[in-house]
Design an enzyme around this catalytic site. Structure first.
Site, PDB file in Angstrom:
ATOM      1  N   GLN A  81       0.782  -0.990   0.110  1.00 12.06           N
ATOM      2  CA  GLN A  81      -0.183   0.065  -0.341  1.00 12.06           C
ATOM      3  C   GLN A  81       0.567   1.460   0.174  1.00 12.06           C
ATOM      4  O   GLN A  81       0.280   2.324  -0.101  1.00 12.06           O
ATOM      5  CB  GLN A  81      -0.396   0.074   1.201  1.00 12.06           C
ATOM      6  CG  GLN A  81      -2.114  -0.801   0.855  1.00 12.06           C
ATOM      7  CD  GLN A  81      -1.126  -2.033   1.925  1.00 12.06           C
ATOM      8  OE1 GLN A  81      -0.518  -2.746   1.924  1.00 12.06           O
ATOM      9  NE2 GLN A  81      -2.327  -2.596   2.519  1.00 12.06           N
ATOM     10  N   ASP A 137      -6.234   0.839  12.307  1.00  8.40           N
ATOM     11  CA  ASP A 137      -7.726   0.331  12.220  1.00  8.40           C
ATOM     12  C   ASP A 137      -8.388   0.490  13.785  1.00  8.40           C
ATOM     13  O   ASP A 137      -9.700   0.278  12.833  1.00  8.40           O
ATOM     14  CB  ASP A 137      -7.517  -1.059  11.386  1.00  8.40           C
ATOM     15  CG  ASP A 137      -6.909  -0.647   9.840  1.00  8.40           C
ATOM     16  OD1 ASP A 137      -5.868  -0.049  10.025  1.00  8.40           O
ATOM     17  OD2 ASP A 137      -7.680  -0.986   9.464  1.00  8.40           O
ATOM     18  N   LYS A 140      -1.684  -1.770   9.848  1.00  7.79           N
ATOM     19  CA  LYS A 140      -1.316  -2.282   9.599  1.00  7.79           C
ATOM     20  C   LYS A 140      -0.111  -2.920  10.358  1.00  7.79           C
ATOM     21  O   LYS A 140       0.832  -2.447  10.373  1.00  7.79           O
ATOM     22  CB  LYS A 140      -1.124  -1.204   7.878  1.00  7.79           C
ATOM     23  CG  LYS A 140      -0.247  -1.699   6.853  1.00  7.79           C
ATOM     24  CD  LYS A 140      -0.604  -3.716   6.555  1.00  7.79           C
ATOM     25  CE  LYS A 140      -2.097  -2.971   5.766  1.00  7.79           C
ATOM     26  NZ  LYS A 140      -2.696  -4.933   5.844  1.00  7.79           N
TER      27      LYS A 140
END
Ligand code: MRU
Length: 344
Positions: free
Chosen positions: A193, A234, A245
């Site tokens: 990402q 998150d 992550k």
């Protein structure tokens, strides 16, 4: 353009699996398709999947043929479970779906009134996400000094939200304020990402950057070549432990060991006060093929029968964080006391 938006009775989403090679927007008409897109990471990033699920529920309301409000609510409850099951770690997903269900259940009117309220609430949630990100960005940008080099992990930009971003939104605002900054972009194995999405966004904004592989950050931190670490989250537990992550924990450890401040940037919708500590946060384990499936010089990176593990997130303990940036201000330790004060 927004990452997730509603147009002509369809949900549209930028396909993040194929960026930066191709920019394509996909259309969705059913909530099951949306749930599959969240699992497959067409859309990813905690706030973006929350908004996608919210519009997914609006699609579910349109899909239901029920004419009685109670029957429609029952259909919506089933669809809500499907959407919430799409990914387990980002609490924004359940938060968004629960918020919409609450709005739907409060309607005193016809089934069509319920449908309208669900769509209006999804749109409101998406619009609010952008405003919240911009407020976080203002608070966070005050932490950045002219000349800073910042290590950033994963993608937390406009693509991870409805627009603007969390940690990358902070960097973007600092850049717009005229601060001269440089970003070291963790490539973020296994799905890259950072290399694919964060680098692509930084190019759009004209912010100087270099990509580093995840295992290089300790080197730069020890050499005094990075002054701050920023990432998103998150899910944040009540004590300030942060699930983000995979690789965030190692990055925070290396930063802490070198007295470099680490900030997690989160909307308060990412804070889960029901969980006392980060050990209670569910960690998604994804297909090992995400680790093994890339190539080196056009060849597989591992023997044919190799096995792999693929936890998608890890938990950074609160002791490694200097602050948690929210739309209501920067929270400092003790997080178990101070987080509660900003979550309304
Ligand atoms: O697996 P992903 O790409 O959805 O993980 C995203 C992250 O870990 C982000 O850092 C997090 O969602 C916060 S950014 C808005």
């Amino acid at each position: 353009m927004r990452t997730v938006f509603w147009e002509n009775n369809e949900l549209k989403m930028i396909d993040q699996r194929i960026l930066p090679a191709r920019f394509e927007v996909r259309s969705y008409r059913g909530h099951q398709e949306v749930a599959r897109a969240i699992t497959a990471m067409v859309v990813r990033g905690a706030p973006a999947i929350g908004a996608a699920a919210a519009f997914g529920l609006a699609l579910a309301a349109n899909e239901s043929k029920s004419s009685a409000p109670d029957d429609l609510l029952n259909d919506l409850r089933a669809s809500a479970e499907t959407l919430k099951a799409a990914r387990p770690t980002a609490v924004n997903l359940a938060w968004a779906v629960d918020r919409l269900m609450q709005a739907a259940c409060s309607v005193k009117g016809s089934a069509d009134d319920v449908r309208k309220v669900v769509l209006d609430e999804a749109q409101k949630l998406a619009d609010e996400d952008v405003q919240i990100n911009q407020r976080m960005a203002e608070h966070g940008a005050a932490l950045i000094e002219d000349g800073d080099t910042i290590i950033h992990h994963c993608n937390t930009g406009a693509l991870a939200t409805v627009d603007w971003g969390t940690a990358l939104g902070v960097i973007r605002t600092a850049h717009e304020q005229g601060k001269k900054i440089h970003v070291l972009v963790d490539e973020t194995r296994p799905r890259l990402q950072g290399a694919r999405l964060t680098a692509w966004e930084l190019e759009q904004y004209g912010i100087p950057y270099e990509i580093i592989s995840d295992n290089m950050s300790g080197y730069f931190l020890k050499a005094g070549m990075a002054q701050k670490v920023f990432f998103g989250a998150d899910r944040v537990a009540a004590n300030g432990d942060v699930a983000n992550k995979i690789g965030s924990y190692m990055l925070a450890l290396a930063a802490h060991d070198n007295n470099v401040p680490v900030y997690s940037v989160v909307p308060t919708s990412t804070v889960d006060l029901s969980l006392a500590h980060g050990g209670l946060i569910p960690i998604e384990e994804r297909d090992p093929d995400e680790v093994l499936g890339i190539q080196f010089h056009g060849e597989p990176i591992a023997p044919k029968n190799a096995r792999a593990r693929n936890p998608a997130f890890d938990v950074t303990p609160n002791r490694l964080l200097s602050g948690i940036v929210t739309e209501n201000g920067v929270v400092y330790p003790p997080f178990d006391v101070n987080l509660k004060k900003v979550v309304r």
